[in-house]
Design a protein around this motif. Structure first.
Motif, PDB file in Angstrom:
ATOM      1  N   ASN A 223       2.573   4.804   0.791  1.00  0.00           N
ATOM      2  CA  ASN A 223       2.661   5.470   2.090  1.00  0.00           C
ATOM      3  C   ASN A 223       2.531   6.997   1.985  1.00  0.00           C
ATOM      4  OD1 ASN A 223       5.181   6.229   1.215  1.00  0.00           O
ATOM      5  ND2 ASN A 223       6.267   4.676   2.402  1.00  0.00           N
TER       6      ASN A 223
ATOM      7  N   ARG B  33      21.727  -0.385  10.930  1.00  0.00           N
ATOM      8  CA  ARG B  33      22.977   0.240  11.382  1.00  0.00           C
ATOM      9  C   ARG B  33      22.722   1.580  12.052  1.00  0.00           C
ATOM     10  NH1 ARG B  33      25.754   1.273   5.479  1.00  0.00           N
ATOM     11  NH2 ARG B  33      24.196   2.700   4.636  1.00  0.00           N
ATOM     12  N   ARG B  34      21.502   2.091  11.963  1.00  0.00           N
ATOM     13  CA  ARG B  34      21.139   3.309  12.712  1.00  0.00           C
ATOM     14  C   ARG B  34      19.637   3.298  12.955  1.00  0.00           C
ATOM     15  NH1 ARG B  34      23.774   7.317  10.242  1.00  0.00           N
ATOM     16  NH2 ARG B  34      24.262   6.339   8.269  1.00  0.00           N
TER      17      ARG B  34
ATOM     18  N   GLN C 189      13.942  12.251  -4.439  1.00  0.00           N
ATOM     19  CA  GLN C 189      13.318  11.572  -3.302  1.00  0.00           C
ATOM     20  C   GLN C 189      12.599  12.638  -2.486  1.00  0.00           C
ATOM     21  OE1 GLN C 189      13.064   8.168  -3.581  1.00  0.00           O
ATOM     22  NE2 GLN C 189      13.996   7.806  -1.630  1.00  0.00           N
TER      23      GLN C 189
ATOM     24  N   CYS D  78      16.929  -5.119   2.978  1.00  0.00           N
ATOM     25  CA  CYS D  78      16.115  -3.963   2.530  1.00  0.00           C
ATOM     26  C   CYS D  78      17.040  -2.765   2.491  1.00  0.00           C
ATOM     27  CB  CYS D  78      14.951  -3.745   3.487  1.00  0.00           C
ATOM     28  SG  CYS D  78      13.874  -5.176   3.590  1.00  0.00           S
TER      29      CYS D  78
ATOM     30  N   ASN E  38      11.365   2.110   4.290  1.00  0.00           N
ATOM     31  CA  ASN E  38       9.966   1.676   4.207  1.00  0.00           C
ATOM     32  C   ASN E  38       9.815   0.230   3.748  1.00  0.00           C
ATOM     33  OD1 ASN E  38       8.655   4.062   5.157  1.00  0.00           O
ATOM     34  ND2 ASN E  38       9.488   5.048   3.327  1.00  0.00           N
ATOM     35  N   SER E  39      10.752  -0.271   2.951  1.00  0.00           N
ATOM     36  CA  SER E  39      10.679  -1.695   2.577  1.00  0.00           C
ATOM     37  C   SER E  39      10.835  -2.549   3.822  1.00  0.00           C
ATOM     38  CB  SER E  39      11.777  -2.058   1.581  1.00  0.00           C
ATOM     39  OG  SER E  39      11.642  -1.327   0.396  1.00  0.00           O
TER      40      SER E  39
ATOM     41  N   MET F 148      16.152   0.183   7.717  1.00  0.00           N
ATOM     42  CA  MET F 148      15.198   0.989   8.488  1.00  0.00           C
ATOM     43  C   MET F 148      14.357   1.865   7.574  1.00  0.00           C
ATOM     44  SD  MET F 148      14.387   1.185  11.588  1.00  0.00           S
ATOM     45  CE  MET F 148      14.810   0.386  13.099  1.00  0.00           C
TER      46      MET F 148
ATOM     47  N   SER G 217      24.466   9.148   3.346  1.00  0.00           N
ATOM     48  CA  SER G 217      24.050   7.807   2.898  1.00  0.00           C
ATOM     49  C   SER G 217      23.690   7.908   1.419  1.00  0.00           C
ATOM     50  CB  SER G 217      22.815   7.360   3.693  1.00  0.00           C
ATOM     51  OG  SER G 217      22.160   6.290   3.047  1.00  0.00           O
TER      52      SER G 217
ATOM     53  N   TYR H 277       0.884  -1.178   0.000  1.00  0.00           N
ATOM     54  CA  TYR H 277       0.000   0.000   0.000  1.00  0.00           C
ATOM     55  C   TYR H 277       0.909   1.212   0.000  1.00  0.00           C
ATOM     56  CZ  TYR H 277      -3.774  -3.149   1.257  1.00  0.00           C
ATOM     57  OH  TYR H 277      -4.678  -4.162   1.233  1.00  0.00           O
TER      58      TYR H 277
END
Ligand SMILES: NC(=O)C1=CN([C@@H]2O[C@H](COP(=O)(O)OP(=O)(O)OC[C@H]3O[C@@H](n4cnc5c(N)ncnc54)[C@H](OP(=O)(O)O)[C@@H]3O)[C@@H](O)[C@H]2O)C=CC1
Length: 444
Positions: free
Chosen positions: A60, A205-206, A354, A311, A184-185, A182, A404, A58
């Motif tokens: 987000n 990792r965070r 993004q 992910c 959304n996947s 961490m 990142s 779904y």
């Protein structure tokens, strides 16, 4: 003067936005799509093999925020539609505006080469090569899996997969599943796993500030969005609201994020905190090494694991370009307002950003901007001005966001729209001035 002809690569949500705008404004184009249908990432089991869509996906971002400006989502759609509804919406969009005939399906662009005269030779999977005056790249950026680099040391005897391969959790019944990441996947897949797996671990990792889909009975992405309110104030409001509702991530066994709210791409889940609070998902820090049927984490704990789902995000890839021409090392491709390549003004990127919000309405406005340019209604600033603008924008982005590869093209939805409007107006004035001076053709 004849109008420039554009090649659009891809008929996902960004490519169809460009096709629709060029179609409406009378600009000639061909759109090539590898699949047999439009919708890209939102097409479950897409024939083009590029979709990351899983059975239980779904969206987000809320339907009002993700719809194109002149084609609302059906009133009977829920706030956060299922992928099948979104794919159907894209299909209807194409038919409503009547440009399906300009999309060539089951035809991939295999190579795009900029010629000495600045035009593009585009070679198709059919073997043909066609020449275009401009190229709009809309090939998506969530299809080329990014695996951990370097890979974790040791060897693993179970199943290792990337989120891109994930469809549904049924095969995990009775197994121990470890979901890494961490974003959304990771949230969606860990939640789904937790209903069938014997144990579900979420490792990262965070930490992240996990936000719900709704607050005060409204989709969260419709609250605190006003671009006229300075970001530092919006950030503080966001932090206060989170503190008043979910509270600290540590309440759920998660680590405290090493950054402030708004300094990472948003992790949105209405369900993960419940599943953590129920003990159905257990948090672990990053993987240290793989030990056959077990995984050792950096805090020294060791768990039996059958399946690892990485992910870990996606690479930005343009398989049709020679990497020496254009490539995005570590997902980084500097562009003027995320659309124009400063060195090649007839090369556009659509949806390569993004947002804190949905891509579709932004792709639509980017396309309108491209159409202004192709029609000669807009003139770009000089290359050095664009490069200065890009440098300034990047400095602000890298300053704000956690370092990142997932934070190389972040924009705030409403701010971006506002800035693009202002730039389009500036470029129209530039075009008018250049035309008055008789220098416009040179500028194009
Ligand atoms: N329902 C929906 O609408 C959904 C939307 N999406 C969207 O799809 C896009 C991709 O999301 P997603 O697939 O989650 O990818 P993201 O790039 O958003 O997240 C990747 C995660 O993996 C971590 N990671 C990367 N490399 C490593 C490594 N070597 N070791 C440990 N951790 C690592 C990152 O950590 P770090 O931050 O430290 O780099 C980050 O937590 C996003 O735009 C997302 O919003 C995805 C799923 C569902």
């Amino acid at each position: 003067m004849s109008l420039p002809r554009t090649c659009i690569i891809g008929a996902g949500s960004s490519g169809i936005a460009t096709a629709k705008v060029l179609h409406q404004r009378g600009l000639p184009f061909d759109c090539y799509e590898k699949s047999d249908r439009v919708g890209g990432n939102w097409v479950h089991h897409n024939k083009n093999g590029m979709s990351a869509c899983y059975r239980g996906l779904y969206i987000n971002t809320s339907k009002g925020r993700m719809a194109y400006s002149d084609f609302p989502m059906p009133a009977d759609y829920p706030d956060f539609p299922h992928h099948s509804q979104i794919a159907a919406y894209f299909d209807r969009y194409v038919d409503h505006f009547g440009f399906r005939g300009s999309i060539r399906f089951e035809t991939a662009v295999e190579r795009a080469v900029r010629r000495a005269d600045g035009r593009f030779d585009v070679t198709l999977s059919s073997g043909e090569t066609k020449t275009y005056d401009a190229l709009a790249v809309a090939n998506g950026h969530h299809w080329d899996p990014r695996w951990p680099e370097p890979a974790f040391p040791g060897h693993f005897d179970g199943v290792q997969m990337h989120a891109h391969e994930y469809d549904e959790p049924d095969a995990w019944k009775g197994q121990n599943v470890l979901v890494l990441g961490m974003g959304n996947s990771a949230m969606d897949i860990a939640v789904e796993a937790s209903y069938v797996a014997k144990k579900t671990f979420l490792a990262s990792r965070r930490g992240a500030w996990i936000v719900p889909k709704h607050m005060f009975g409204r989709p969260l992405d419709t609250i605190i969005t006003d671009a006229r309110v300075p970001f530092r104030i919006r950030r503080r409001i966001g932090e206060t609201l989170l503190a008043m509702t979910a509270g600290s991530p540590t309440n759920y066994g998660l680590p405290m994020p090493d950054h402030r709210f708004g300094s990472a791409h948003p992790t949105i889940s209405g369900r993960i905190l419940d599943r953590l609070a129920h003990g159905a998902i257990e948090y672990r820090p990053n993987i240290e090494r793989l030990e056959g049927e077990r995984v050792r984490f950096v805090d020294g704990r060791v768990e039996d694991v059958d399946v690892i789902v990485y992910c870990t995000g996606y690479k930005v890839t343009f398989p049709f370009f020679d990497p020496s021409f254009v490539s995005a090392r570590d997902n980084d491709l500097p562009l003027f307002r995320r659309v124009f390549h400063p060195a090649y003004p007839n090369l556009f990127f659509v949806g390569l950003l993004q947002p804190l919000g949905a891509i579709m309405p932004l792709a639509e406005v980017q396309s309108a901007w491209i159409a202004d340019y192709l029609l000669g209604e807009y003139a770009l600033p000089s290359r050095s001005e664009m490069e200065r603008d890009v440098a300034h924008e990047r400095e602000a982005m890298f300053d704000r966001y956690v370092a990142s590869p997932r934070h190389t093209m972040q924009v705030d939805f409403d701010d971006y729209l506002l800035h693009l409007d202002a730039e389009r107006a500036r470029g129209r004035r530039r075009a008018r001035d250049l035309r008055a001076e008789g220098r416009f053709a040179a500028a194009r």
